[in-house]
Design a protein around this motif. Structure first.
Motif, PDB file in Angstrom:
ATOM      1  N   MET A   1       0.831  -1.208   0.000  1.00 36.46           N
ATOM      2  CA  MET A   1       0.000   0.000   0.000  1.00 36.46           C
ATOM      3  C   MET A   1       0.866   1.258   0.000  1.00 36.46           C
ATOM      4  SD  MET A   1      -2.983  -0.907   2.776  1.00 36.46           S
ATOM      5  CE  MET A   1      -4.590  -0.413   2.173  1.00 36.46           C
ATOM      6  N   MET A   2       1.885   1.262   0.853  1.00 39.11           N
ATOM      7  CA  MET A   2       2.762   2.427   0.932  1.00 39.11           C
ATOM      8  C   MET A   2       3.512   2.624  -0.384  1.00 39.11           C
ATOM      9  SD  MET A   2       1.992   3.427   3.940  1.00 39.11           S
ATOM     10  CE  MET A   2       0.431   2.505   3.949  1.00 39.11           C
ATOM     11  N   ASP A   3       3.978   1.531  -0.981  1.00 42.01           N
ATOM     12  CA  ASP A   3       4.691   1.607  -2.265  1.00 42.01           C
ATOM     13  C   ASP A   3       3.795   2.199  -3.349  1.00 42.01           C
ATOM     14  OD1 ASP A   3       6.948   0.517  -1.137  1.00 42.01           O
ATOM     15  OD2 ASP A   3       6.542  -1.524  -1.835  1.00 42.01           O
ATOM     16  N   LEU A   4       2.537   1.780  -3.376  1.00 52.13           N
ATOM     17  CA  LEU A   4       1.607   2.270  -4.396  1.00 52.13           C
ATOM     18  C   LEU A   4       1.319   3.764  -4.233  1.00 52.13           C
ATOM     19  CD1 LEU A   4      -0.882  -0.748  -4.483  1.00 52.13           C
ATOM     20  CD2 LEU A   4       0.551   0.037  -6.397  1.00 52.13           C
ATOM     21  N   MET A   5       1.553   4.277  -3.040  1.00 50.28           N
ATOM     22  CA  MET A   5       1.378   5.709  -2.788  1.00 50.28           C
ATOM     23  C   MET A   5       2.706   6.453  -2.845  1.00 50.28           C
ATOM     24  SD  MET A   5      -1.527   5.827   0.229  1.00 50.28           S
ATOM     25  CE  MET A   5      -0.594   4.796   1.362  1.00 50.28           C
ATOM     26  N   GLY A   6       3.727   5.817  -3.407  1.00 48.53           N
ATOM     27  CA  GLY A   6       5.033   6.450  -3.521  1.00 48.53           C
ATOM     28  C   GLY A   6       5.702   6.696  -2.184  1.00 48.53           C
ATOM     29  N   ASN A   7       5.262   5.954  -1.165  1.00 51.66           N
ATOM     30  CA  ASN A   7       5.783   6.117   0.203  1.00 51.66           C
ATOM     31  C   ASN A   7       5.675   7.551   0.723  1.00 51.66           C
ATOM     32  OD1 ASN A   7       6.722   3.369   1.028  1.00 51.66           O
ATOM     33  ND2 ASN A   7       7.901   3.566  -0.860  1.00 51.66           N
ATOM     34  N   THR A   8       4.674   8.256   0.201  1.00 55.67           N
ATOM     35  CA  THR A   8       4.331   9.599   0.697  1.00 55.67           C
ATOM     36  C   THR A   8       2.809   9.650   0.885  1.00 55.67           C
ATOM     37  OG1 THR A   8       4.202  10.419  -1.586  1.00 55.67           O
ATOM     38  CG2 THR A   8       6.287  10.753  -0.403  1.00 55.67           C
ATOM     39  N   PRO A   9       2.295   8.931   1.876  1.00 60.43           N
ATOM     40  CA  PRO A   9       0.843   8.767   1.983  1.00 60.43           C
ATOM     41  C   PRO A   9       0.055  10.065   2.099  1.00 60.43           C
ATOM     42  CG  PRO A   9       1.990   7.868   3.915  1.00 60.43           C
ATOM     43  CD  PRO A   9       3.018   8.137   2.884  1.00 60.43           C
ATOM     44  N   TYR A  10       0.544  11.029   2.874  1.00 59.35           N
ATOM     45  CA  TYR A  10      -0.208  12.272   3.039  1.00 59.35           C
ATOM     46  C   TYR A  10      -0.261  13.054   1.729  1.00 59.35           C
ATOM     47  CZ  TYR A  10      -1.592  16.816   5.003  1.00 59.35           C
ATOM     48  OH  TYR A  10      -2.248  17.996   5.279  1.00 59.35           O
ATOM     49  N   ASP A  11       0.859  13.159   1.057  1.00 61.33           N
ATOM     50  CA  ASP A  11       0.887  13.856  -0.223  1.00 61.33           C
ATOM     51  C   ASP A  11      -0.010  13.155  -1.239  1.00 61.33           C
ATOM     52  OD1 ASP A  11       2.116  15.894  -2.079  1.00 61.33           O
ATOM     53  OD2 ASP A  11       2.766  14.064  -3.091  1.00 61.33           O
ATOM     54  N   PHE A  12       0.018  11.827  -1.228  1.00 60.91           N
ATOM     55  CA  PHE A  12      -0.816  11.068  -2.162  1.00 60.91           C
ATOM     56  C   PHE A  12      -2.295  11.297  -1.870  1.00 60.91           C
ATOM     57  CE2 PHE A  12      -3.011   7.374  -3.867  1.00 60.91           C
ATOM     58  CZ  PHE A  12      -2.375   7.163  -5.094  1.00 60.91           C
ATOM     59  N   VAL A  13      -2.671  11.274  -0.601  1.00 56.88           N
ATOM     60  CA  VAL A  13      -4.073  11.487  -0.233  1.00 56.88           C
ATOM     61  C   VAL A  13      -4.546  12.868  -0.671  1.00 56.88           C
ATOM     62  CG1 VAL A  13      -5.562  11.938   1.778  1.00 56.88           C
ATOM     63  CG2 VAL A  13      -4.225   9.828   1.658  1.00 56.88           C
ATOM     64  N   LEU A  14      -3.734  13.898  -0.452  1.00 57.72           N
ATOM     65  CA  LEU A  14      -4.163  15.261  -0.767  1.00 57.72           C
ATOM     66  C   LEU A  14      -4.122  15.561  -2.256  1.00 57.72           C
ATOM     67  CD1 LEU A  14      -2.724  17.660   1.959  1.00 57.72           C
ATOM     68  CD2 LEU A  14      -4.971  16.573   1.827  1.00 57.72           C
ATOM     69  N   SER A  15      -3.138  15.004  -2.965  1.00 53.12           N
ATOM     70  CA  SER A  15      -2.840  15.489  -4.322  1.00 53.12           C
ATOM     71  C   SER A  15      -3.027  14.461  -5.430  1.00 53.12           C
ATOM     72  CB  SER A  15      -1.384  15.998  -4.362  1.00 53.12           C
ATOM     73  OG  SER A  15      -1.141  16.925  -3.323  1.00 53.12           O
ATOM     74  N   HIS A  16      -3.585  13.291  -5.137  1.00 50.32           N
ATOM     75  CA  HIS A  16      -3.701  12.242  -6.152  1.00 50.32           C
ATOM     76  C   HIS A  16      -4.607  12.666  -7.316  1.00 50.32           C
ATOM     77  CE1 HIS A  16      -7.306  11.577  -3.627  1.00 50.32           C
ATOM     78  NE2 HIS A  16      -7.866  11.207  -4.771  1.00 50.32           N
ATOM     79  N   SER A  17      -4.314  12.098  -8.466  1.00 46.32           N
ATOM     80  CA  SER A  17      -5.169  12.250  -9.643  1.00 46.32           C
ATOM     81  C   SER A  17      -5.911  10.939  -9.879  1.00 46.32           C
ATOM     82  CB  SER A  17      -4.309  12.575 -10.868  1.00 46.32           C
ATOM     83  OG  SER A  17      -3.461  11.472 -11.178  1.00 46.32           O
ATOM     84  N   GLU A  18      -6.875  10.978 -10.791  1.00 45.60           N
ATOM     85  CA  GLU A  18      -7.576   9.738 -11.126  1.00 45.60           C
ATOM     86  C   GLU A  18      -6.617   8.712 -11.716  1.00 45.60           C
ATOM     87  OE1 GLU A  18     -10.712   8.741 -10.493  1.00 45.60           O
ATOM     88  OE2 GLU A  18     -10.829  10.583  -9.309  1.00 45.60           O
ATOM     89  N   THR A  19      -5.615   9.193 -12.446  1.00 48.24           N
ATOM     90  CA  THR A  19      -4.600   8.279 -12.993  1.00 48.24           C
ATOM     91  C   THR A  19      -3.822   7.610 -11.868  1.00 48.24           C
ATOM     92  OG1 THR A  19      -4.370   9.668 -14.960  1.00 48.24           O
ATOM     93  CG2 THR A  19      -2.605   8.091 -14.522  1.00 48.24           C
ATOM     94  N   ASP A  20      -3.514   8.366 -10.830  1.00 45.59           N
ATOM     95  CA  ASP A  20      -2.829   7.789  -9.671  1.00 45.59           C
ATOM     96  C   ASP A  20      -3.662   6.676  -9.046  1.00 45.59           C
ATOM     97  OD1 ASP A  20      -0.607   9.521  -9.822  1.00 45.59           O
ATOM     98  OD2 ASP A  20      -1.669  11.058  -8.679  1.00 45.59           O
ATOM     99  N   LEU A  21      -4.970   6.892  -8.961  1.00 42.79           N
ATOM    100  CA  LEU A  21      -5.840   5.889  -8.346  1.00 42.79           C
ATOM    101  C   LEU A  21      -5.915   4.606  -9.173  1.00 42.79           C
ATOM    102  CD1 LEU A  21      -8.827   8.048  -7.007  1.00 42.79           C
ATOM    103  CD2 LEU A  21      -6.832   7.200  -5.758  1.00 42.79           C
TER     104      LEU A  21
END
Length: 258
Positions: free
Chosen positions: A65-85
């Motif tokens: 899970m952490m790897d899929l979020m680039g090991n930056t979970p807070y940044d991923f949660v705030l700034s993700h795109s649909e492509t990221d998801l």
């Protein structure tokens, strides 16, 4: 065994298991990977969410899970795109799949952008008394906030609701991680506005079976009523930090086959 003898026995087991050696075999190791507060609490929340089943698989998939979020979970949660998801689509842990993972990311973004973040949501105050309200009620309210945005209905089952009779083991374990700070190195204790005295034991098959054998629990089901019964007993042993006994009950069940 008298109450005094039981307390002495369990206190010894807390000392045995509540130390850094515990971390290497437990999903609490995932939030320990991070230093930023928001990274810690998001990593902890997601890891606790999938904490059922084989412990090695839980830890492996929590790392994924952490790897899929680039090991930056807070940044991923705030700034993700649909492509990221879309990267999350193939994730699976038992019944928690990529659809659920994406819904959780959106729910977490909603909590941080619109409700002040995870700690703020769980740190509810009881009117003029200024005391944190019953945390089991707070878990119920958190679930309502988390899912007040559009989401897949199937995902709701991955956050338990104590007011619907659940012992809510995983989210109570998460709250233990975030709130308890005893300088033993396991629980992170980054939330300072909730008293450890309000925490409830993460009741599962292991801790429940041991609690029954020790006379701490009579109810046969591991549900909200059983949790309330166990909480009362543990508070009699230590009113200020009742959930430290989770280490003893879990350790006796998992590591000692008590």
């Amino acid at each position: 065994m008298t109450t005094v003898e039981l307390k002495e026995f369990l206190d010894e087991k807390v000392i045995l298991y509540n130390n850094c050696d515990f971390i290497e075999s437990d999903p609490v190791q995932i939030p320990h990977l991070f230093t930023q507060k928001e990274d810690i609490e998001i990593a902890g929340f997601l890891s606790a969410t999938i904490a059922w089943g084989n412990r090695k698989m839980i830890i492996k998939n929590a790392h994924k899970m952490m790897d899929l979020m680039g090991n930056t979970p807070y940044d991923f949660v705030l700034s993700h795109s649909e492509t990221d998801l879309e990267r999350l689509e193939n994730f699976v842990h038992r019944t928690f799949n990529g659809t659920d993972f994406a819904s959780f990311i959106k729910g977490l973004q909603h909590i941080y952008k619109n409700h002040g973040g995870l700690e703020t949501v769980f740190t509810k105050k009881d009117g003029d008394n200024g005391k944190t309200i019953n945390l089991q009620n707070t878990i119920h309210e958190f679930k309502q906030l988390f899912f007040e945005i559009p989401h897949h209905y199937r995902t709701q089952k991955h956050i338990s609701d104590p007011l619907n009779g659940s012992a809510a083991k995983r989210i109570n374990m998460y709250l233990r991680w975030m709130v308890r700070q005893d300088n033993k190195g396991v629980d992170l204790g980054i939330w300072k506005n909730i008293s450890p005295s309000l925490l409830s034991c993460p009741l599962d098959v292991h801790s429940g079976n041991v609690a029954r054998k020790l006379g701490l629990l009579t109810r046969k089901q591991n549900d909200a009523k059983a949790l309330a019964e166990l909480d009362l007993k543990l508070r009699e042993l230590d009113a200020n930090d009742p959930v430290k006994y989770d280490f003893a009950l879990f350790g006796l069940g998992v590591f000692e086959g008590f």
